[in-house]
Enzyme design. Structure first.
Site, PDB file in Angstrom:
ATOM      1  N   ALA A  64       0.846  -1.197   0.000  1.00 43.91           N
ATOM      2  CA  ALA A  64       0.000   0.000   0.000  1.00 43.91           C
ATOM      3  C   ALA A  64       0.876   1.240   0.000  1.00 43.91           C
ATOM      4  O   ALA A  64       2.060   1.192   0.331  1.00 43.91           O
ATOM      5  CB  ALA A  64      -0.927  -0.005   1.214  1.00 43.91           C
ATOM      6  N   ASP A  65       0.259   2.344  -0.362  1.00 44.80           N
ATOM      7  CA  ASP A  65       0.918   3.645  -0.281  1.00 44.80           C
ATOM      8  C   ASP A  65      -0.155   4.673   0.070  1.00 44.80           C
ATOM      9  O   ASP A  65      -1.252   4.638  -0.494  1.00 44.80           O
ATOM     10  CB  ASP A  65       1.593   4.009  -1.609  1.00 44.80           C
ATOM     11  CG  ASP A  65       2.547   5.174  -1.459  1.00 44.80           C
ATOM     12  OD1 ASP A  65       3.423   5.120  -0.575  1.00 44.80           O
ATOM     13  OD2 ASP A  65       2.406   6.164  -2.203  1.00 44.80           O
TER      14      ASP A  65
END
Length: 192
Positions: A64-65
């Protein structure tokens, strides 16, 4: 399942739901040539997952970011106290978007999926003394936008429209719905 992230918050969110995680990360340059903000963070999330998936082709790899966006500008993690002060001043008394992209890859099963969750966060007015206090807690230093909603940064949050977990760093609801779309059975959680 492999979580391609050092984030203790992402680990906590997924483990609390019942996922059996292994943590594997590689240092990558978190940059993208994509112009659009959404595509940019999806690209970075994908890069994080691919790095690990290429060495673990039979495993589900999740990454994820998260970014904070205000006035079409990305507020990443602060470099120093001055950065924290400037970001929180900019967010004070206003709304902004927290955008979290996630990716799930399993090379042997030919699964390459990425999506994004956008949550609107409204801040109270923040005084300079509150910013100084918050900097002294050391909490904002590793947080996109210089705050953590799940910690002492909750002081600044008036309300949110969207997914609380996404603001924490991982959009659990959308992720689970995505697994369903991919025909990944939640009864197999402990095996993922």
């Amino acid at each position: 399942m492999i979580l391609a992230s050092k984030s203790p918050r992402r680990k906590e969110i997924l483990e609390n739901f019942g996922f059996n995680l292994k943590i594997k990360t590689k240092e990558i340059e978190e940059v993208s040539s994509e112009e659009d903000i959404i595509e940019k963070i999806k690209d970075i999330s994908n890069k994080k997952a691919y790095e690990i998936a290429n060495e673990n082709k039979n495993e589900f790899v999740v990454s994820a970011d998260t970014i904070v966006c205000i006035d079409n500008k990305i507020l990443g993690k602060p470099k120093n106290q001055e950065d924290i002060y400037n970001m929180l001043r900019k967010l004070s008394g206003r709304s902004h978007e927290v955008i979290t992209a996630f990716s799930i890859i399993n090379i042997n099963k030919n699964i390459y999926y990425s999506d994004v969750e956008i949550t609107k966060v409204f801040f109270n007015e923040i005084s300079d003394s509150e910013i100084k206090w918050y900097i002294d807690t050391k909490e904002p230093f590793d947080k996109a936008g210089s705050y953590g909603i799940q910690g002492k940064g909750a002081l600044f949050v008036k309300r949110i429209e969207g997914d609380f977990f996404s603001v924490m760093g991982f959009p659990l609801g959308k992720f689970l719905r995505s697994l369903k779309k991919l025909n990944i059975d939640l009864n197999c959680l402990e095996k993922l």
